[in-house]
Design an enzyme around this catalytic site. Structure first.
Site, PDB file in Angstrom:
ATOM      1  CD  GLN A   1      -2.830  -0.935   2.502  1.00  0.00           C
ATOM      2  OE1 GLN A   1      -3.715  -0.082   2.542  1.00  0.00           O
ATOM      3  NE2 GLN A   1      -2.576  -1.753   3.512  1.00  0.00           N
TER       4      GLN A   1
ATOM      5  CD  GLN B   1      14.913  -6.522   7.845  1.00  0.00           C
ATOM      6  OE1 GLN B   1      13.909  -7.149   8.138  1.00  0.00           O
ATOM      7  NE2 GLN B   1      15.773  -6.075   8.737  1.00  0.00           N
ATOM      8  CB  SER B   2      16.700  -7.628   1.182  1.00  0.00           C
ATOM      9  OG  SER B   2      16.739  -8.755   0.341  1.00  0.00           O
TER      10      SER B   2
ATOM     11  NE  ARG C   1      12.749 -13.577  -2.380  1.00  0.00           N
ATOM     12  CZ  ARG C   1      13.281 -12.482  -2.908  1.00  0.00           C
ATOM     13  NH1 ARG C   1      13.335 -11.381  -2.181  1.00  0.00           N
ATOM     14  NH2 ARG C   1      13.775 -12.474  -4.123  1.00  0.00           N
TER      15      ARG C   1
ATOM     16  NE  ARG D   1       1.667  20.424  -3.570  1.00  0.00           N
ATOM     17  CZ  ARG D   1       1.650  21.180  -4.671  1.00  0.00           C
ATOM     18  NH1 ARG D   1       2.800  21.665  -5.157  1.00  0.00           N
ATOM     19  NH2 ARG D   1       0.514  21.463  -5.267  1.00  0.00           N
TER      20      ARG D   1
ATOM     21  NE  ARG E   1      -2.587   5.020   1.542  1.00  0.00           N
ATOM     22  CZ  ARG E   1      -2.990   3.976   0.826  1.00  0.00           C
ATOM     23  NH1 ARG E   1      -3.962   3.199   1.289  1.00  0.00           N
ATOM     24  NH2 ARG E   1      -2.440   3.696  -0.344  1.00  0.00           N
TER      25      ARG E   1
END
Length: 249
Positions: free
Chosen positions: A80, A92-93, A155, A173, A182
């Protein structure tokens, strides 16, 4: 490690953001030379910025940027928040960082609606997360053990509930636009929680800029039309509580 909650920190921001915005705006409306732009004294900056906001002249506030560290959020939230394109993200990978933590359990987010169903539902959800963590560990092992070569394919069995961490930078802005969408009561619960945490931190740093930040109903009519929650008091009270707490620190 197991269930985690969203946590937001303001890592850095433009030094004296309101001064920077005021200087940029002053250049637009006066014949001042560059060395004269900082002459708006601190007590008058808030009035100047308020007038700027009322005019709808928002380009000067783009000169102030804010960098947040966010953790304890789901991959669902990641999908999102990255839709907000005028922003920079470092995430983070899952390829370089293994997802098994203490006890062989991944960190995960528990939706409040499931938690509200009671302890039995919460336990069932936790067991499902444990099962998925087990699948992940099995594939890591089958693919050669820990390391990016194993993680990158293991994963694929991880759920949207799996925790991720990120650093996000937006200018003021874009932050106002982000909060408008949100912080709304109709926004999904997780990103709404993160947005309100970000708003509190931004307001504390630059109150004149974020005086009326939040969904459109905070300072005017709802922009959701027929989709409106019809509860503007909710957002106004929430913003007022944040401002009161910060203003009295």
């Amino acid at each position: 490690m197991a269930e985690v909650k969203a946590k937001v920190e303001l890592l850095s921001h433009t030094p004296e953001p309101e001064k920077t915005v005021a200087m940029a705006a002053k250049l637009c409306y006066s014949s001042s030379h560059i060395e004269e732009l900082g002459e708006i004294d601190e007590k008058n900056r808030a009035k100047f910025i308020k007038r700027l906001m009322n005019l709808g002249h928002l380009s000067p506030i783009e000169h102030a940027s804010f960098t947040f560290g966010i953790e304890g959020v789901s991959r669902s939230l990641l999908a999102q928040i990255t839709r907000h394109r005028i922003a920079s993200f470092s995430v983070q990978s899952q390829r370089y960082v293994g997802q098994s933590h203490d006890g062989g359990m991944m960190n995960y987010i528990l939706p409040p609606a499931i938690e509200a169903l009671g302890e039995e539902a919460k336990k069932k959800y936790e067991e499902q997360m444990k099962t998925i963590s087990g699948w992940y560990d099995e594939w890591v092992e089958a693919l050669g053990g820990a390391g990016e070569k194993a993680n990158e394919d293991a994963r694929f069995v991880l759920p949207n509930a799996c925790e991720t961490r990120m650093v996000v930078t937006m200018n003021a802005r874009e932050l106002l636009h982000f909060f408008r969408l949100r912080c709304c009561k109709r926004a999904q619960w997780e990103i709404r929680d993160v947005a309100w945490q970000m708003l509190a931190l931004a307001y504390k740093t630059a109150p004149a800029i974020f005086e009326n930040a939040g969904p459109s109903c905070v300072s005017g009519a709802c922009s959701e039309g027929r989709m409106s929650c019809k509860d503007p008091i909710w957002a106004r009270e929430k913003l007022a509580a944040i401002k009161e707490e910060i203003d009295h620190e």
